[in-house]
Design a protein around this motif. Sequence first.
Motif, short mmCIF file in Angstrom:
data_model
loop_
_atom_site.label_atom_id
_atom_site.label_comp_id
_atom_site.label_asym_id
_atom_site.label_seq_id
_atom_site.Cartn_x
_atom_site.Cartn_y
_atom_site.Cartn_z
N PHE A 1 0.82 -1.21 0.00
CA PHE A 1 0.00 0.00 0.00
C PHE A 1 0.86 1.26 0.00
CE2 PHE A 1 -3.64 -2.64 1.52
CZ PHE A 1 -4.54 -2.28 0.51
N ASP A 2 2.00 1.23 0.66
CA ASP A 2 2.90 2.39 0.65
C ASP A 2 3.54 2.59 -0.73
OD1 ASP A 2 2.32 2.81 3.30
OD2 ASP A 2 4.19 1.93 4.06
N SER A 3 3.81 1.51 -1.42
CA SER A 3 4.45 1.59 -2.73
C SER A 3 3.49 2.01 -3.83
CB SER A 3 5.06 0.24 -3.11
OG SER A 3 6.05 -0.12 -2.19
N TYR A 4 2.21 1.72 -3.66
CA TYR A 4 1.20 2.02 -4.67
C TYR A 4 0.08 2.86 -4.04
CZ TYR A 4 3.67 -1.56 -7.22
OH TYR A 4 4.65 -2.30 -7.84
N PRO A 5 0.31 4.16 -3.85
CA PRO A 5 -0.69 5.00 -3.19
C PRO A 5 -1.98 5.15 -3.99
CG PRO A 5 1.17 6.33 -3.94
CD PRO A 5 1.52 4.89 -4.17
N GLU A 6 -1.93 4.84 -5.28
CA GLU A 6 -3.15 4.93 -6.09
C GLU A 6 -4.22 3.95 -5.62
OE1 GLU A 6 -0.22 2.41 -8.53
OE2 GLU A 6 -0.13 4.26 -7.40
N LEU A 7 -3.80 2.89 -4.95
CA LEU A 7 -4.78 1.95 -4.39
C LEU A 7 -5.61 2.62 -3.30
CD1 LEU A 7 -2.58 -1.26 -4.20
CD2 LEU A 7 -4.38 -0.75 -5.83
N LYS A 8 -4.96 3.44 -2.48
CA LYS A 8 -5.68 4.18 -1.45
C LYS A 8 -6.65 5.17 -2.08
CE LYS A 8 -2.05 3.81 2.02
NZ LYS A 8 -1.10 4.55 2.87
N THR A 9 -6.25 5.77 -3.19
CA THR A 9 -7.11 6.71 -3.91
C THR A 9 -8.35 6.00 -4.43
OG1 THR A 9 -5.15 7.95 -4.57
CG2 THR A 9 -7.18 8.42 -5.77
N ILE A 10 -8.17 4.80 -4.96
CA ILE A 10 -9.31 4.01 -5.46
C ILE A 10 -10.27 3.71 -4.32
CG2 ILE A 10 -9.95 1.75 -6.38
CD1 ILE A 10 -7.30 1.86 -7.99
N ILE A 11 -9.74 3.36 -3.16
CA ILE A 11 -10.58 3.04 -2.00
C ILE A 11 -11.33 4.29 -1.55
CG2 ILE A 11 -10.55 2.33 0.42
CD1 ILE A 11 -8.08 0.57 -0.35
N LYS A 12 -10.66 5.45 -1.51
CA LYS A 12 -11.30 6.70 -1.11
C LYS A 12 -12.43 7.08 -2.07
CE LYS A 12 -7.32 8.64 1.27
NZ LYS A 12 -6.24 9.66 1.21
N GLN A 13 -12.18 6.92 -3.37
CA GLN A 13 -13.21 7.22 -4.36
C GLN A 13 -14.41 6.30 -4.22
OE1 GLN A 13 -11.22 6.97 -8.13
NE2 GLN A 13 -10.38 9.05 -7.98
N PHE A 14 -14.18 5.04 -3.91
CA PHE A 14 -15.27 4.11 -3.72
C PHE A 14 -16.11 4.50 -2.51
CE2 PHE A 14 -16.92 0.36 -1.51
CZ PHE A 14 -17.78 -0.13 -2.47
N ILE A 15 -15.44 4.90 -1.42
CA ILE A 15 -16.16 5.30 -0.21
C ILE A 15 -16.99 6.55 -0.47
CG2 ILE A 15 -15.86 6.18 2.14
CD1 ILE A 15 -13.47 4.26 2.39
N GLN A 16 -16.45 7.51 -1.21
CA GLN A 16 -17.19 8.73 -1.54
C GLN A 16 -18.40 8.42 -2.41
OE1 GLN A 16 -14.30 11.33 -3.29
NE2 GLN A 16 -13.43 11.95 -1.32
#
Length: 116
Positions: A97-112
């Motif tokens: 997750f630290d190496s691929y921060p775009e995964l966190k962005t995908i999760i945030k967009q899904f939650i929104q």
Amino acid sequence: MKTLADQLREKMVKPGDKKTSDNRNLGVNVHQNARKKADKIIESTILKALIAYDNSDNKSMVHSRFDKHTLDIMNKFKMATGVDVTKFVAFAVKHFFDSYPELKTIIKQFIQNTDL
């Protein structure tokens, strides 16, 4: 006349027994042995980071499935370095997750999107 079970109980309960005192220091020794093995094996920054990683505060558990080949490799890694498989997996997921921060962005967009 004492039974075998009574004799074994006496051996386990003896306060001055060397094995009993060794078991208390087992946790400290495991961490030190892992560091020693890592120093002997390879000078690797990721291995040193993995050994330094502390997951003792983590209380949440996840059950995951691995194919036989991957599991064999992880178990051999444990034997070679002394690093527990649970610690290995926790470190790997955090590093992923630290190496691929775009995964966190995908999760945030899904939650929104689900909140709308």
